[in-house]
Design an enzyme around this catalytic site. Structure first.
Site, PDB file in Angstrom:
ATOM      1  N   LYS A 110       2.104  -3.172   7.460  1.00 34.32           N
ATOM      2  CA  LYS A 110       2.390  -3.385   6.035  1.00 34.32           C
ATOM      3  C   LYS A 110       3.849  -2.978   5.732  1.00 34.32           C
ATOM      4  O   LYS A 110       4.529  -3.628   4.947  1.00 34.32           O
ATOM      5  CB  LYS A 110       1.425  -2.583   5.155  1.00 34.32           C
ATOM      6  CG  LYS A 110      -0.009  -3.078   5.143  1.00 34.32           C
ATOM      7  CD  LYS A 110      -0.187  -4.479   4.574  1.00 34.32           C
ATOM      8  CE  LYS A 110      -0.002  -4.554   3.071  1.00 34.32           C
ATOM      9  NZ  LYS A 110      -0.381  -5.891   2.521  1.00 34.32           N
TER      10      LYS A 110
ATOM     11  N   THR B  67       0.826  -1.218   0.000  1.00 33.03           N
ATOM     12  CA  THR B  67       0.000   0.000   0.000  1.00 33.03           C
ATOM     13  C   THR B  67       0.857   1.264   0.000  1.00 33.03           C
ATOM     14  O   THR B  67       1.996   1.259   0.488  1.00 33.03           O
ATOM     15  CB  THR B  67      -0.902  -0.022   1.255  1.00 33.03           C
ATOM     16  OG1 THR B  67      -1.510   1.256   1.400  1.00 33.03           O
ATOM     17  CG2 THR B  67      -0.108  -0.293   2.533  1.00 33.03           C
ATOM     18  N   ASP B  68       0.259   2.360  -0.465  1.00 30.41           N
ATOM     19  CA  ASP B  68       0.944   3.661  -0.411  1.00 30.41           C
ATOM     20  C   ASP B  68       1.017   4.204   1.015  1.00 30.41           C
ATOM     21  O   ASP B  68       1.780   5.126   1.296  1.00 30.41           O
ATOM     22  CB  ASP B  68       0.239   4.680  -1.333  1.00 30.41           C
ATOM     23  CG  ASP B  68      -1.220   4.944  -0.985  1.00 30.41           C
ATOM     24  OD1 ASP B  68      -1.752   4.322  -0.044  1.00 30.41           O
ATOM     25  OD2 ASP B  68      -1.845   5.782  -1.671  1.00 30.41           O
ATOM     26  N   GLU B  69       0.205   3.612   1.933  1.00 32.51           N
ATOM     27  CA  GLU B  69       0.156   4.170   3.294  1.00 32.51           C
ATOM     28  C   GLU B  69       1.479   4.019   4.036  1.00 32.51           C
ATOM     29  O   GLU B  69       1.708   4.680   5.045  1.00 32.51           O
ATOM     30  CB  GLU B  69      -0.962   3.500   4.109  1.00 32.51           C
ATOM     31  CG  GLU B  69      -2.318   3.730   3.496  1.00 32.51           C
ATOM     32  CD  GLU B  69      -3.467   3.637   4.482  1.00 32.51           C
ATOM     33  OE1 GLU B  69      -3.238   3.615   5.694  1.00 32.51           O
ATOM     34  OE2 GLU B  69      -4.618   3.597   4.007  1.00 32.51           O
TER      35      GLU B  69
ATOM     36  N   TYR C 170      -2.008  -0.318  11.064  1.00 28.71           N
ATOM     37  CA  TYR C 170      -2.128  -1.009   9.767  1.00 28.71           C
ATOM     38  C   TYR C 170      -0.917  -0.709   8.885  1.00 28.71           C
ATOM     39  O   TYR C 170      -0.247  -1.625   8.389  1.00 28.71           O
ATOM     40  CB  TYR C 170      -3.418  -0.583   9.045  1.00 28.71           C
ATOM     41  CG  TYR C 170      -3.408  -0.927   7.572  1.00 28.71           C
ATOM     42  CD1 TYR C 170      -3.434  -2.256   7.151  1.00 28.71           C
ATOM     43  CD2 TYR C 170      -3.343   0.075   6.592  1.00 28.71           C
ATOM     44  CE1 TYR C 170      -3.399  -2.585   5.792  1.00 28.71           C
ATOM     45  CE2 TYR C 170      -3.314  -0.248   5.235  1.00 28.71           C
ATOM     46  CZ  TYR C 170      -3.338  -1.569   4.846  1.00 28.71           C
ATOM     47  OH  TYR C 170      -3.302  -1.894   3.508  1.00 28.71           O
TER      48      TYR C 170
HETATM   49  P1  NAD Z   1      -9.690  -7.356   2.319  1.00 22.36           P
HETATM   50  O1  NAD Z   1      -9.680  -7.043   3.770  1.00 22.36           O
HETATM   51  O2  NAD Z   1     -10.924  -7.109   1.513  1.00 22.36           O
HETATM   52  O3  NAD Z   1      -9.328  -8.902   2.108  1.00 22.36           O
HETATM   53  C1  NAD Z   1      -8.303  -9.541   2.832  1.00 22.36           C
HETATM   54  C2  NAD Z   1      -8.448 -11.049   2.612  1.00 22.36           C
HETATM   55  O4  NAD Z   1      -7.373 -11.707   3.303  1.00 22.36           O
HETATM   56  C3  NAD Z   1      -9.757 -11.627   3.176  1.00 22.36           C
HETATM   57  O5  NAD Z   1     -10.326 -12.521   2.236  1.00 22.36           O
HETATM   58  C4  NAD Z   1      -9.308 -12.373   4.429  1.00 22.36           C
HETATM   59  O6  NAD Z   1     -10.137 -13.491   4.741  1.00 22.36           O
HETATM   60  C5  NAD Z   1      -7.898 -12.804   4.038  1.00 22.36           C
HETATM   61  N1  NAD Z   1      -7.036 -13.036   5.204  1.00 22.36           N
HETATM   62  C6  NAD Z   1      -6.872 -12.206   6.283  1.00 22.36           C
HETATM   63  N2  NAD Z   1      -6.003 -12.771   7.153  1.00 22.36           N
HETATM   64  C7  NAD Z   1      -5.602 -13.948   6.610  1.00 22.36           C
HETATM   65  C8  NAD Z   1      -4.704 -14.962   7.013  1.00 22.36           C
HETATM   66  N3  NAD Z   1      -4.034 -14.890   8.174  1.00 22.36           N
HETATM   67  N4  NAD Z   1      -4.512 -16.037   6.198  1.00 22.36           N
HETATM   68  C9  NAD Z   1      -5.191 -16.141   5.028  1.00 22.36           C
HETATM   69  N5  NAD Z   1      -6.069 -15.208   4.595  1.00 22.36           N
HETATM   70  C10 NAD Z   1      -6.258 -14.129   5.376  1.00 22.36           C
HETATM   71  O7  NAD Z   1      -8.441  -6.583   1.709  1.00 22.36           O
HETATM   72  P2  NAD Z   1      -8.270  -5.898   0.270  1.00 22.36           P
HETATM   73  O8  NAD Z   1      -8.782  -4.537   0.324  1.00 22.36           O
HETATM   74  O9  NAD Z   1      -8.715  -6.852  -0.762  1.00 22.36           O
HETATM   75  O10 NAD Z   1      -6.671  -5.794   0.227  1.00 22.36           O
HETATM   76  C11 NAD Z   1      -5.875  -6.871  -0.263  1.00 22.36           C
HETATM   77  C12 NAD Z   1      -4.404  -6.488  -0.146  1.00 22.36           C
HETATM   78  O11 NAD Z   1      -4.158  -5.301  -0.895  1.00 22.36           O
HETATM   79  C13 NAD Z   1      -3.951  -6.194   1.276  1.00 22.36           C
HETATM   80  O12 NAD Z   1      -2.662  -6.722   1.437  1.00 22.36           O
HETATM   81  C14 NAD Z   1      -3.938  -4.673   1.351  1.00 22.36           C
HETATM   82  O13 NAD Z   1      -2.971  -4.237   2.277  1.00 22.36           O
HETATM   83  C15 NAD Z   1      -3.542  -4.320  -0.069  1.00 22.36           C
HETATM   84  N6  NAD Z   1      -4.018  -3.011  -0.558  1.00 22.36           N
HETATM   85  C16 NAD Z   1      -5.339  -2.665  -0.446  1.00 22.36           C
HETATM   86  C17 NAD Z   1      -5.784  -1.458  -0.969  1.00 22.36           C
HETATM   87  C18 NAD Z   1      -7.238  -1.027  -0.884  1.00 22.36           C
HETATM   88  O14 NAD Z   1      -7.551   0.110  -1.217  1.00 22.36           O
HETATM   89  N7  NAD Z   1      -8.145  -1.883  -0.481  1.00 22.36           N
HETATM   90  C19 NAD Z   1      -4.864  -0.592  -1.589  1.00 22.36           C
HETATM   91  C20 NAD Z   1      -3.524  -0.977  -1.676  1.00 22.36           C
HETATM   92  C21 NAD Z   1      -3.119  -2.191  -1.166  1.00 22.36           C
HETATM   93  O1  DAU Z   2      -4.191   3.903   0.427  1.00 17.97           O
HETATM   94  C1  DAU Z   2      -4.395   2.513   0.339  1.00 17.97           C
HETATM   95  C2  DAU Z   2      -5.232   2.061   1.515  1.00 17.97           C
HETATM   96  O2  DAU Z   2      -6.559   2.524   1.271  1.00 17.97           O
HETATM   97  C3  DAU Z   2      -5.217   0.547   1.713  1.00 17.97           C
HETATM   98  O3  DAU Z   2      -3.924   0.140   2.039  1.00 17.97           O
HETATM   99  C4  DAU Z   2      -6.181   0.142   2.828  1.00 17.97           C
HETATM  100  O4  DAU Z   2      -6.245  -1.258   2.931  1.00 17.97           O
HETATM  101  C5  DAU Z   2      -7.565   0.691   2.494  1.00 17.97           C
HETATM  102  O5  DAU Z   2      -8.447   0.404   3.550  1.00 17.97           O
HETATM  103  C6  DAU Z   2      -7.502   2.194   2.256  1.00 17.97           C
HETATM  104  O6  DAU Z   2      -7.210   2.909   3.481  1.00 17.97           O
HETATM  105  P1  DAU Z   2      -7.958   4.271   3.871  1.00 17.97           P
HETATM  106  O7  DAU Z   2      -7.885   4.455   5.327  1.00 17.97           O
HETATM  107  O8  DAU Z   2      -7.525   5.387   2.992  1.00 17.97           O
HETATM  108  O9  DAU Z   2      -9.462   3.840   3.399  1.00 17.97           O
HETATM  109  P2  DAU Z   2     -10.898   4.075   4.044  1.00 17.97           P
HETATM  110  O10 DAU Z   2     -11.899   3.665   3.002  1.00 17.97           O
HETATM  111  O11 DAU Z   2     -11.013   3.488   5.397  1.00 17.97           O
HETATM  112  O12 DAU Z   2     -10.965   5.650   4.184  1.00 17.97           O
HETATM  113  C7  DAU Z   2     -10.783   6.508   3.066  1.00 17.97           C
HETATM  114  C8  DAU Z   2     -10.852   7.932   3.573  1.00 17.97           C
HETATM  115  O13 DAU Z   2     -12.202   8.203   3.994  1.00 17.97           O
HETATM  116  C9  DAU Z   2      -9.968   8.179   4.788  1.00 17.97           C
HETATM  117  O14 DAU Z   2      -9.439   9.494   4.714  1.00 17.97           O
HETATM  118  C10 DAU Z   2     -10.938   8.080   5.968  1.00 17.97           C
HETATM  119  C11 DAU Z   2     -12.248   8.559   5.383  1.00 17.97           C
HETATM  120  N1  DAU Z   2     -13.472   7.940   5.969  1.00 17.97           N
HETATM  121  C12 DAU Z   2     -13.543   6.589   6.038  1.00 17.97           C
HETATM  122  C13 DAU Z   2     -14.653   5.973   6.584  1.00 17.97           C
HETATM  123  C14 DAU Z   2     -14.712   4.457   6.682  1.00 17.97           C
HETATM  124  C15 DAU Z   2     -14.530   8.756   6.401  1.00 17.97           C
HETATM  125  O15 DAU Z   2     -14.470   9.987   6.301  1.00 17.97           O
HETATM  126  N2  DAU Z   2     -15.623   8.144   6.934  1.00 17.97           N
HETATM  127  C16 DAU Z   2     -15.732   6.784   7.066  1.00 17.97           C
HETATM  128  O16 DAU Z   2     -16.757   6.295   7.612  1.00 17.97           O
END
Ligand code: NAD
Ligand code: DAU
Length: 354
Positions: free
Chosen positions: A162, A132-134, A158
């Site tokens: 990562k 992730t970019d975070e 988180y």
């Molecule tokens: P998600 O939370 O929707 O899915 C995570 C999956 O991993 C789930 O199916 C869960 O059951 C599985 N899991 C959790 N712990 C586990 C374990 N110990 N063993 C096996 N499986 C396990 O997450 P997502 O949003 O699909 O993100 C997937 C990946 O991409 C993550 O590594 C996250 O850090 C990264 N990522 C997410 C975003 C985003 O915006 N969602 C952006 C950049 C990177």
């Molecule tokens: O940047 C990549 C990341 O993006 C991934 O690594 C994470 O897995 C993914 O969850 C996401 O993180 P964020 O914290 O940016 O996503 P989230 O959807 O939780 O929140 C997006 C923005 O919106 C953040 O600034 C918080 C805000 N927010 C979120 C929720 C859930 C609100 O204002 N209200 C809300 O109820």
């Protein structure tokens, strides 16, 4: 074949569905099915003989070693993680367990398996770590977007977990030569995203006529990428990335949260108007997330120049598709709003009421 971890979550499921639609290569999905893992996401793949599901933990060394020995994957694509920042603030331990210890165990299993491979098969093996970019922390308004040389400065449990996993992955290349690739991607949105994250939460709350909780002033900026574009970037990294390298992935779409919520409202007002008034009237500013990062922005220049990747969706096309998907899939939405989901919403949001 390839082994995908965390394939029942949001991005992993999109990745597997896209993979099966494009490649004639089998996939094993290893997923623990935490609250975020949903077999329904892969209902379309269930009958496909190229798809195998294994329920299990990436930290289960024996299980992972057995899978690698039995199936001989040419690559591991590692998505499995605890992924929600707010949950990491409430309870960081699961993040340490899966994101750090789980990734470490998976790396150990991959190293043992890869060490036993011969010649070309060993040379072609890849471990793709989806990050992730975070990990880069928060940008000031006038700072340039994150490139791959930006310092690591994670601010939440988180992102710290990562970042630790990224460092382990890097070390396994440097020390043991394991052919790893890391992608650091910005915020994804699209079908099958669990409605704890901003965009799907706003859609499902609006459809239920509930408040749309915007943290603080809503001027925090994220860089949004349609999930299908993230999946195509990972396929490109797997195909052509240089082992040991990292690739930042993003859509050049920096948007303040409040504008995201207003855009969702404009679409819902058009596609599913409320009986009275606009969805915008549901927007409610609530207390901010502790330690909330102000701005993320990705410089995706490297993956574009070196691997020729480009996003296919604009934000306008992607968000319209996404809102339409949630409207078209009320049963999916209903099924994920289980007791555990309601418990999270009830525990988390009252604290935020400003
Ligand atoms: P998600 O939370 O929707 O899915 C995570 C999956 O991993 C789930 O199916 C869960 O059951 C599985 N899991 C959790 N712990 C586990 C374990 N110990 N063993 C096996 N499986 C396990 O997450 P997502 O949003 O699909 O993100 C997937 C990946 O991409 C993550 O590594 C996250 O850090 C990264 N990522 C997410 C975003 C985003 O915006 N969602 C952006 C950049 C990177
Ligand atoms: O940047 C990549 C990341 O993006 C991934 O690594 C994470 O897995 C993914 O969850 C996401 O993180 P964020 O914290 O940016 O996503 P989230 O959807 O939780 O929140 C997006 C923005 O919106 C953040 O600034 C918080 C805000 N927010 C979120 C929720 C859930 C609100 O204002 N209200 C809300 O109820």
């Amino acid at each position: 074949m390839i082994l995908v971890t965390g394939g029942s979550g949001f991005i992993g499921a999109n990745f597997i569905l896209d993979w099966l639609a494009r490649a004639d290569e089998a996939v094993i999905n290893l997923d623990a099915l935490t609250y975020a893992g949903n077999p329904e996401n892969l209902a379309a793949a269930a009958a496909d003989e190229r798809y195998t599901f294994v329920q299990g933990d990436i930290g289960d060394a024996e299980l992972v070693a057995g899978l690698l020995a039995r199936h001989h994957p040419r690559a591991i694509i590692h998505f499995a993680a605890e992924s929600h920042v707010d949950r990491s603030i409430h309870g960081p331990e699961a993040f340490i367990q899966t994101n750090i210890l789980g990734t470490f165990r998976l790396l150990e299993a991959a190293r043992a398996y890869w060490s036993g491979l011969d010649g070309r098969v060993r040379q072609q093996f890849r471990f793709v770590h989806v990050s992730t970019d975070e990990v880069y922390g928060s940008l000031a308004e006038d700072e340039p977007a994150f490139d791959e040389t930006h310092r690591y400065e994670p601010n939440s449990p988180y992102s710290a977990s990562k970042a630790a996993s990224d460092h382990l992955v890097r070390a396994y290349h440097h020390t043991y030569g394991l052919p790893v690739l890391t992608s650091n991607c910005s915020n994804n949105y699209g079908p099958y995203q669990f409605p704890e994250k901003l965009i799907p939460l706003m859609i499902v709350n609006a459809l239920a006529g509930k408040p749309l909780p915007v943290y603080g002033d809503g001027r925090q900026i994220r860089d949004w990428l349609y999930v299908g574009d993230h999946c195509s970037a990972i396929r490109r990294v797997l195909e052509a990335g240089v082992p040991g390298e990292t690739y930042n992935v993003g859509g050049w779409n920096e948007i303040p949260n409040i504008d995201i919520v207003r855009t969702v409202c404009v679409l819902l007002d058009e596609l599913r108007p409320l009986a009275r008034g606009s969805c915008r009237e549901l927007i409610t500013h609530v207390a901010d997330r502790p330690g909330h990062d102000r701005r993320y922005a990705i410089d995706a220049g490297r993956i574009e120049r070196e691997l020729g990747w480009r996003p296919a969706e604009t934000f306008e096309s992607g968000i319209r598709k996404t809102v339409q998907w949630y409207l078209d899939n009320p049963a999916w939405v209903r099924n994920v709003q289980t007791g555990a989901y309601r418990a999270w919403i009830d525990a988390h949001y009252p604290r935020h009421v400003g």
